[in-house]
Write a protein that holds these residues in place. Sequence first.
Motif, PDB file in Angstrom:
ATOM      1  N   MET A 171      27.274  29.150  33.804  1.00  0.00           N
ATOM      2  CA  MET A 171      28.216  28.033  33.978  1.00  0.00           C
ATOM      3  C   MET A 171      29.606  28.549  34.326  1.00  0.00           C
ATOM      4  O   MET A 171      30.432  27.821  34.875  1.00  0.00           O
ATOM      5  N   GLY A 172      29.882  29.822  33.995  1.00  0.00           N
ATOM      6  CA  GLY A 172      31.172  30.398  34.374  1.00  0.00           C
ATOM      7  C   GLY A 172      31.407  30.361  35.872  1.00  0.00           C
ATOM      8  O   GLY A 172      32.553  30.243  36.325  1.00  0.00           O
ATOM      9  N   TRP A 173      30.335  30.440  36.654  1.00  0.00           N
ATOM     10  CA  TRP A 173      30.494  30.361  38.112  1.00  0.00           C
ATOM     11  C   TRP A 173      30.934  28.962  38.531  1.00  0.00           C
ATOM     12  O   TRP A 173      31.698  28.800  39.496  1.00  0.00           O
ATOM     13  N   THR A 174      30.451  27.943  37.816  1.00  0.00           N
ATOM     14  CA  THR A 174      30.914  26.578  38.112  1.00  0.00           C
ATOM     15  C   THR A 174      32.414  26.452  37.850  1.00  0.00           C
ATOM     16  O   THR A 174      33.163  25.901  38.663  1.00  0.00           O
ATOM     17  N   LEU A 175      32.851  26.976  36.714  1.00  0.00           N
ATOM     18  CA  LEU A 175      34.277  26.907  36.386  1.00  0.00           C
ATOM     19  C   LEU A 175      35.108  27.683  37.405  1.00  0.00           C
ATOM     20  O   LEU A 175      36.208  27.265  37.775  1.00  0.00           O
ATOM     21  N   SER A 176      34.587  28.809  37.881  1.00  0.00           N
ATOM     22  CA  SER A 176      35.342  29.598  38.851  1.00  0.00           C
ATOM     23  C   SER A 176      35.399  28.905  40.206  1.00  0.00           C
ATOM     24  O   SER A 176      36.382  29.040  40.942  1.00  0.00           O
ATOM     25  N   LEU A 177      34.349  28.160  40.557  1.00  0.00           N
ATOM     26  CA  LEU A 177      34.385  27.398  41.810  1.00  0.00           C
ATOM     27  C   LEU A 177      35.471  26.332  41.754  1.00  0.00           C
ATOM     28  O   LEU A 177      36.168  26.083  42.743  1.00  0.00           O
ATOM     29  N   VAL A 178      35.607  25.715  40.579  1.00  0.00           N
ATOM     30  CA  VAL A 178      36.632  24.677  40.437  1.00  0.00           C
ATOM     31  C   VAL A 178      38.022  25.291  40.358  1.00  0.00           C
ATOM     32  O   VAL A 178      38.948  24.880  41.061  1.00  0.00           O
ATOM     33  N   PHE A 179      38.164  26.329  39.494  1.00  0.00           N
ATOM     34  CA  PHE A 179      39.487  26.912  39.309  1.00  0.00           C
ATOM     35  C   PHE A 179      39.854  27.856  40.448  1.00  0.00           C
ATOM     36  O   PHE A 179      40.918  27.754  41.051  1.00  0.00           O
ATOM     37  N   GLY A 180      38.958  28.784  40.756  1.00  0.00           N
ATOM     38  CA  GLY A 180      39.282  29.786  41.765  1.00  0.00           C
ATOM     39  C   GLY A 180      39.387  29.219  43.162  1.00  0.00           C
ATOM     40  O   GLY A 180      40.265  29.597  43.942  1.00  0.00           O
ATOM     41  N   ALA A 181      38.477  28.314  43.518  1.00  0.00           N
ATOM     42  CA  ALA A 181      38.442  27.811  44.884  1.00  0.00           C
ATOM     43  C   ALA A 181      39.278  26.553  45.083  1.00  0.00           C
ATOM     44  O   ALA A 181      39.755  26.292  46.179  1.00  0.00           O
ATOM     45  N   SER A 182      39.444  25.756  44.060  1.00  0.00           N
ATOM     46  CA  SER A 182      40.143  24.473  44.214  1.00  0.00           C
ATOM     47  C   SER A 182      41.551  24.495  43.615  1.00  0.00           C
ATOM     48  O   SER A 182      42.520  24.123  44.266  1.00  0.00           O
ATOM     49  N   ALA A 183      41.663  24.948  42.360  1.00  0.00           N
ATOM     50  CA  ALA A 183      42.961  24.912  41.688  1.00  0.00           C
ATOM     51  C   ALA A 183      43.927  25.957  42.219  1.00  0.00           C
ATOM     52  O   ALA A 183      45.150  25.779  42.125  1.00  0.00           O
ATOM     53  N   ALA A 184      43.419  27.036  42.815  1.00  0.00           N
ATOM     54  CA  ALA A 184      44.304  28.087  43.318  1.00  0.00           C
ATOM     55  C   ALA A 184      45.284  27.553  44.348  1.00  0.00           C
ATOM     56  O   ALA A 184      46.476  27.873  44.330  1.00  0.00           O
ATOM     57  N   ALA A 185      44.786  26.724  45.270  1.00  0.00           N
ATOM     58  CA  ALA A 185      45.659  26.167  46.298  1.00  0.00           C
ATOM     59  C   ALA A 185      46.733  25.269  45.697  1.00  0.00           C
ATOM     60  O   ALA A 185      47.891  25.283  46.123  1.00  0.00           O
ATOM     61  N   LEU A 186      46.365  24.497  44.670  1.00  0.00           N
ATOM     62  CA  LEU A 186      47.330  23.611  44.024  1.00  0.00           C
ATOM     63  C   LEU A 186      48.394  24.414  43.291  1.00  0.00           C
ATOM     64  O   LEU A 186      49.600  24.109  43.388  1.00  0.00           O
ATOM     65  N   ILE A 187      47.989  25.445  42.563  1.00  0.00           N
ATOM     66  CA  ILE A 187      48.958  26.283  41.849  1.00  0.00           C
ATOM     67  C   ILE A 187      49.903  26.957  42.832  1.00  0.00           C
ATOM     68  O   ILE A 187      51.122  27.026  42.613  1.00  0.00           O
ATOM     69  N   ALA A 188      49.346  27.451  43.944  1.00  0.00           N
ATOM     70  CA  ALA A 188      50.180  28.108  44.956  1.00  0.00           C
ATOM     71  C   ALA A 188      51.185  27.139  45.563  1.00  0.00           C
ATOM     72  O   ALA A 188      52.329  27.508  45.854  1.00  0.00           O
ATOM     73  N   GLU A 189      50.756  25.896  45.744  1.00  0.00           N
ATOM     74  CA  GLU A 189      51.641  24.885  46.324  1.00  0.00           C
ATOM     75  C   GLU A 189      52.808  24.572  45.382  1.00  0.00           C
ATOM     76  O   GLU A 189      53.946  24.387  45.809  1.00  0.00           O
ATOM     77  N   VAL A 190      52.525  24.540  44.086  1.00  0.00           N
ATOM     78  CA  VAL A 190      53.540  24.160  43.103  1.00  0.00           C
ATOM     79  C   VAL A 190      54.416  25.340  42.692  1.00  0.00           C
ATOM     80  O   VAL A 190      55.645  25.209  42.588  1.00  0.00           O
ATOM     81  N   ALA A 191      53.795  26.504  42.473  1.00  0.00           N
ATOM     82  CA  ALA A 191      54.539  27.622  41.877  1.00  0.00           C
ATOM     83  C   ALA A 191      54.513  28.906  42.702  1.00  0.00           C
ATOM     84  O   ALA A 191      55.067  29.918  42.262  1.00  0.00           O
ATOM     85  N   GLY A 192      53.868  28.884  43.852  1.00  0.00           N
ATOM     86  CA  GLY A 192      53.807  30.090  44.676  1.00  0.00           C
ATOM     87  C   GLY A 192      52.531  30.871  44.439  1.00  0.00           C
ATOM     88  O   GLY A 192      51.882  30.744  43.391  1.00  0.00           O
ATOM     89  N   TRP A 193      52.159  31.709  45.428  1.00  0.00           N
ATOM     90  CA  TRP A 193      50.867  32.399  45.352  1.00  0.00           C
ATOM     91  C   TRP A 193      50.803  33.409  44.207  1.00  0.00           C
ATOM     92  O   TRP A 193      49.735  33.646  43.648  1.00  0.00           O
ATOM     93  N   ARG A 194      51.952  34.004  43.833  1.00  0.00           N
ATOM     94  CA  ARG A 194      51.915  34.990  42.748  1.00  0.00           C
ATOM     95  C   ARG A 194      51.501  34.355  41.426  1.00  0.00           C
ATOM     96  O   ARG A 194      50.915  35.021  40.559  1.00  0.00           O
ATOM     97  N   ALA A 195      51.800  33.076  41.270  1.00  0.00           N
ATOM     98  CA  ALA A 195      51.443  32.391  40.029  1.00  0.00           C
ATOM     99  C   ALA A 195      49.931  32.305  39.847  1.00  0.00           C
ATOM    100  O   ALA A 195      49.442  32.277  38.719  1.00  0.00           O
ATOM    101  N   VAL A 196      49.183  32.271  40.962  1.00  0.00           N
ATOM    102  CA  VAL A 196      47.732  32.158  40.872  1.00  0.00           C
ATOM    103  C   VAL A 196      47.154  33.345  40.100  1.00  0.00           C
ATOM    104  O   VAL A 196      46.446  33.181  39.105  1.00  0.00           O
ATOM    105  N   HIS A 197      47.492  34.565  40.552  1.00  0.00           N
ATOM    106  CA  HIS A 197      46.958  35.746  39.876  1.00  0.00           C
ATOM    107  C   HIS A 197      47.678  36.028  38.559  1.00  0.00           C
ATOM    108  O   HIS A 197      47.110  36.659  37.663  1.00  0.00           O
ATOM    109  N   GLY A 198      48.902  35.542  38.429  1.00  0.00           N
ATOM    110  CA  GLY A 198      49.592  35.648  37.149  1.00  0.00           C
ATOM    111  C   GLY A 198      48.889  34.828  36.083  1.00  0.00           C
ATOM    112  O   GLY A 198      48.698  35.289  34.944  1.00  0.00           O
ATOM    113  N   VAL A 199      48.503  33.610  36.440  1.00  0.00           N
ATOM    114  CA  VAL A 199      47.762  32.761  35.500  1.00  0.00           C
ATOM    115  C   VAL A 199      46.419  33.387  35.157  1.00  0.00           C
ATOM    116  O   VAL A 199      46.003  33.406  33.996  1.00  0.00           O
ATOM    117  N   LEU A 200      45.724  33.925  36.168  1.00  0.00           N
ATOM    118  CA  LEU A 200      44.434  34.564  35.914  1.00  0.00           C
ATOM    119  C   LEU A 200      44.583  35.768  34.975  1.00  0.00           C
ATOM    120  O   LEU A 200      43.774  35.966  34.063  1.00  0.00           O
TER     121      LEU A 200
END
Length: 379
Positions: free
Chosen positions: A137-166
């Motif tokens: 099920m971790g792959w499901t969560l990564s599809l949602v967070f890694g593939a979908s939420a990454a773009a939203l986080i980058a839009e709001v806080a910049g691309w560095r925030a994506v890997h910072g959050v991870l």
Amino acid sequence: MMRLPPIVLLMAAVTLVGSNSLALSPVALEIGRGFGGASAQEVLVAASLFGAGTALAAVGIAPYADRIGLSRALSVALCVLVLGMAATALAPTLAVVWVAQGVAGLGSGVALPATYGLAAEIAPKGRESTFLGRVLMGWTLSLVFGASAAALIAEVAGWRAVHGVLAGLGVVVLLALALSPRMGEVRAAQGGTPWSALRVPGIGPALAVAGGYMAAFYGLYAYVAPHLQAGLGWPVWMAGAVPLVYGIGFGAAALGDPWIDRFGARRVAPWVFGVLVVQYLALALVAGSAWALVAGCLTWGMINHMGLNLIVGRLAGMDAARRGAILGLNSGVTYLAMFVATAGFGWVEAGWGFAACAVVSAVCVLPALGDALRLRRAR
């Protein structure tokens, strides 16, 4: 910090690995702009190095996890993964991003086999497939967070925030692991080598099945969104529904994992792989309809979950003392299949279109179906 159940920690580890591997693509253009207008292709060299690092560690390092115990190996691997993600977030140049993702790959190459192996070790007798399904099920969560939420986080806080959050989430998982009781340990003899798993009876056919299965998935998945955009005229944001719908199907299929335990993998496998062949042929038939194709991704995710459970469960049960080595070889084969299929299917797509890619995927699954029928007859 509250102690978390081991199964939750293993699921979180898979989510971290999957999210890091999926997060680069949605933010590649943003990363390029941050480094003087580098192209997406230049940025995605980091994804290639991540895959190379994962394959290298899975084959060359993961087998040694059997000697120190999979639980300790998982903690060390996640430390390396977190280091790579943090270095990515703080990278002063694009070259540092490349190196950092290579380091993250080294951690992932050990973390995945260790996680799958521990799921097999801690599962109650007769419930191995159910436990492994929960970890997947971790792959499901990564599809949602890694593939979908990454773009939203980058839009709001910049691309560095994506890997910072991870990286921050990785630290939380590490702390939770440190506070939790050590999970089951089955160690190999000290004289084992990274290639000792190749002597396990049945490993050759099992790895061949895994390679064809993963080539079918990665080869087709890579071109679903481009087909929707370039071939069927969907905008980028609508094409982003593919990982979400696929992930929902993949996660929902966990409800069916107990059926594998109830009826036995050898009885279930021919049905699962047979249905998957039909699934790929159905995707070929609906390739001209965007909505039908996306709907097909839901059932595709469901069947793929069951198939992955069967493949990993079979490998994990071959030799308890060599689980790290066996599952490391599986990860190496997986990332090799990903590399070869992504390139090969691109040639097929350019020449004959997306529908032809789906047919090739069906052909890639035929060895899994044939092997499942052979094992059932042998029983």
